[in-house]
Design a protein around this motif. Structure first.
Motif, PDB file in Angstrom:
ATOM      1  N   ASP A   1     -25.851  85.721  85.056  1.00  0.00           N
ATOM      2  CA  ASP A   1     -25.106  84.473  85.007  1.00  0.00           C
ATOM      3  C   ASP A   1     -24.974  84.086  83.546  1.00  0.00           C
ATOM      4  OD1 ASP A   1     -23.773  82.334  86.056  1.00  0.00           O
ATOM      5  OD2 ASP A   1     -25.495  81.455  87.069  1.00  0.00           O
ATOM      6  N   TRP A   2     -24.931  82.799  83.287  1.00  0.00           N
ATOM      7  CA  TRP A   2     -24.759  82.314  81.925  1.00  0.00           C
ATOM      8  C   TRP A   2     -25.894  82.765  81.020  1.00  0.00           C
ATOM      9  CZ3 TRP A   2     -28.645  79.416  79.974  1.00  0.00           C
ATOM     10  CH2 TRP A   2     -29.535  78.857  80.885  1.00  0.00           C
ATOM     11  N   TRP A   3     -27.102  82.949  81.556  1.00  0.00           N
ATOM     12  CA  TRP A   3     -28.253  83.337  80.747  1.00  0.00           C
ATOM     13  C   TRP A   3     -28.082  84.745  80.173  1.00  0.00           C
ATOM     14  CZ3 TRP A   3     -30.706  87.642  82.494  1.00  0.00           C
ATOM     15  CH2 TRP A   3     -30.521  87.979  83.827  1.00  0.00           C
ATOM     16  N   LEU A   4     -27.450  85.633  80.922  1.00  0.00           N
ATOM     17  CA  LEU A   4     -27.207  86.985  80.422  1.00  0.00           C
ATOM     18  C   LEU A   4     -26.197  86.945  79.272  1.00  0.00           C
ATOM     19  CD1 LEU A   4     -27.904  89.964  80.743  1.00  0.00           C
ATOM     20  CD2 LEU A   4     -26.100  90.131  82.439  1.00  0.00           C
ATOM     21  N   THR A   5     -25.180  86.133  79.423  1.00  0.00           N
ATOM     22  CA  THR A   5     -24.201  85.966  78.344  1.00  0.00           C
ATOM     23  C   THR A   5     -24.879  85.377  77.108  1.00  0.00           C
ATOM     24  OG1 THR A   5     -22.490  85.618  80.006  1.00  0.00           O
ATOM     25  CG2 THR A   5     -21.970  84.948  77.759  1.00  0.00           C
ATOM     26  N   LEU A   6     -25.770  84.407  77.302  1.00  0.00           N
ATOM     27  CA  LEU A   6     -26.493  83.794  76.196  1.00  0.00           C
ATOM     28  C   LEU A   6     -27.371  84.826  75.484  1.00  0.00           C
ATOM     29  CD1 LEU A   6     -27.291  81.298  74.576  1.00  0.00           C
ATOM     30  CD2 LEU A   6     -29.067  80.864  76.281  1.00  0.00           C
ATOM     31  N   ILE A   7     -28.031  85.678  76.245  1.00  0.00           N
ATOM     32  CA  ILE A   7     -28.840  86.739  75.641  1.00  0.00           C
ATOM     33  C   ILE A   7     -27.952  87.677  74.823  1.00  0.00           C
ATOM     34  CG2 ILE A   7     -30.257  88.778  76.142  1.00  0.00           C
ATOM     35  CD1 ILE A   7     -31.426  87.203  78.514  1.00  0.00           C
ATOM     36  N   GLY A   8     -26.745  87.971  75.324  1.00  0.00           N
ATOM     37  CA  GLY A   8     -25.807  88.801  74.573  1.00  0.00           C
ATOM     38  C   GLY A   8     -25.422  88.157  73.247  1.00  0.00           C
ATOM     39  N   VAL A   9     -25.200  86.857  73.258  1.00  0.00           N
ATOM     40  CA  VAL A   9     -24.877  86.130  72.017  1.00  0.00           C
ATOM     41  C   VAL A   9     -26.064  86.195  71.055  1.00  0.00           C
ATOM     42  CG1 VAL A   9     -24.388  83.846  71.050  1.00  0.00           C
ATOM     43  CG2 VAL A   9     -23.182  84.613  73.104  1.00  0.00           C
TER      44      VAL A   9
ATOM     45  N   LEU B   1     -18.938  92.688  73.973  1.00  0.00           N
ATOM     46  CA  LEU B   1     -19.375  92.637  75.373  1.00  0.00           C
ATOM     47  C   LEU B   1     -19.377  91.201  75.897  1.00  0.00           C
ATOM     48  CD1 LEU B   1     -22.280  95.241  75.426  1.00  0.00           C
ATOM     49  CD2 LEU B   1     -20.027  95.446  76.503  1.00  0.00           C
ATOM     50  N   VAL B   2     -19.819  90.272  75.069  1.00  0.00           N
ATOM     51  CA  VAL B   2     -19.816  88.868  75.479  1.00  0.00           C
ATOM     52  C   VAL B   2     -18.395  88.370  75.664  1.00  0.00           C
ATOM     53  CG1 VAL B   2     -20.319  86.521  74.648  1.00  0.00           C
ATOM     54  CG2 VAL B   2     -22.074  88.309  74.480  1.00  0.00           C
ATOM     55  N   ILE B   3     -17.524  88.699  74.724  1.00  0.00           N
ATOM     56  CA  ILE B   3     -16.116  88.242  74.838  1.00  0.00           C
ATOM     57  C   ILE B   3     -15.471  88.830  76.084  1.00  0.00           C
ATOM     58  CG2 ILE B   3     -13.835  88.439  73.778  1.00  0.00           C
ATOM     59  CD1 ILE B   3     -15.313  88.207  71.037  1.00  0.00           C
ATOM     60  N   MET B   4     -15.675  90.129  76.306  1.00  0.00           N
ATOM     61  CA  MET B   4     -15.084  90.770  77.496  1.00  0.00           C
ATOM     62  C   MET B   4     -15.670  90.190  78.778  1.00  0.00           C
ATOM     63  SD  MET B   4     -14.447  94.755  76.491  1.00  0.00           S
ATOM     64  CE  MET B   4     -15.819  95.086  75.430  1.00  0.00           C
ATOM     65  N   ARG B   5     -16.907  89.748  78.717  1.00  0.00           N
ATOM     66  CA  ARG B   5     -17.548  89.151  79.884  1.00  0.00           C
ATOM     67  C   ARG B   5     -16.939  87.775  80.189  1.00  0.00           C
ATOM     68  NH1 ARG B   5     -22.169  90.042  82.635  1.00  0.00           N
ATOM     69  NH2 ARG B   5     -23.277  88.241  83.432  1.00  0.00           N
ATOM     70  N   LEU B   6     -16.532  87.071  79.147  1.00  0.00           N
ATOM     71  CA  LEU B   6     -16.017  85.711  79.320  1.00  0.00           C
ATOM     72  C   LEU B   6     -14.528  85.666  79.696  1.00  0.00           C
ATOM     73  CD1 LEU B   6     -17.829  83.928  76.367  1.00  0.00           C
ATOM     74  CD2 LEU B   6     -18.374  83.798  78.812  1.00  0.00           C
ATOM     75  N   ILE B   7     -13.784  86.728  79.371  1.00  0.00           N
ATOM     76  CA  ILE B   7     -12.341  86.695  79.698  1.00  0.00           C
ATOM     77  C   ILE B   7     -12.034  87.444  80.969  1.00  0.00           C
ATOM     78  CG2 ILE B   7     -11.560  86.339  77.341  1.00  0.00           C
ATOM     79  CD1 ILE B   7     -10.939  89.295  77.180  1.00  0.00           C
TER      80      ILE B   7
END
Length: 142
Positions: free
Chosen positions: A79-87, A136-142
């Motif tokens: 979820d959002w936590w995985l994206t945050l870890i990527g950042v 990876l984070v950008i691709m995850r968000l779009i």
């Protein structure tokens, strides 16, 4: 595309993890002289051998970061936590890469061949890993 980027990151970090694991168990690969290996990998004046516990910790962290890269490519995982870890990983790798070009870093890690290898290989590789995690984070968000 995201799986390709994640796979590239994973292969690089798996390679780092394997090398660090080998050093943690005492294998002097790829340089047989422990002092030269320490100057090549750490580069701090006075270091004559690689610390086994630190090498093991880096191996575990590198493998974990590689697995997280693969997880980021799976848009259904986490979820959002995985994206945050990527950042955070992108920031860590960008930061380490940028530090390699500062005068303070150069003074602290001045031993050769580390200083040259860091400027030409280690720091650019960290910046590339930071770019990869950011993608990876950008691709995850779009």
């Amino acid at each position: 595309m995201s799986m390709f980027v994640a796979a590239l990151i994973f292969v690089v970090l798996l390679t780092v993890a394997i090398a660090c694991l080998m050093w943690a168990i005492g294998a002097p690969w790829p340089i047989r002289d422990p002092a030269v290996l320490a100057r090549t990998v750490i580069g701090r004046p006075g270091v004559t051998r690689l610390p086994k516990l630190a090498s093991l910790a880096v191996a575990i962290l590198a493998l974990a970061a590689g697995i997280l890269a693969l997880s980021l490519a799976d848009h259904t995982a986490g979820d959002w936590w995985l994206t945050l870890i990527g950042v955070l990983l992108a920031a860590i790798f960008f930061g380490r890469g940028a530090l390699g070009y500062t005068e303070g870093w150069r003074a602290r890690f001045s031993e050769q061949p580390f200083a040259t290898l860091d400027r030409k290989n280690y720091s650019p590789l960290c910046i590339a890993l930071g770019v990869g995690f950011l993608l990876l984070v950008i691709m995850r968000l779009i």
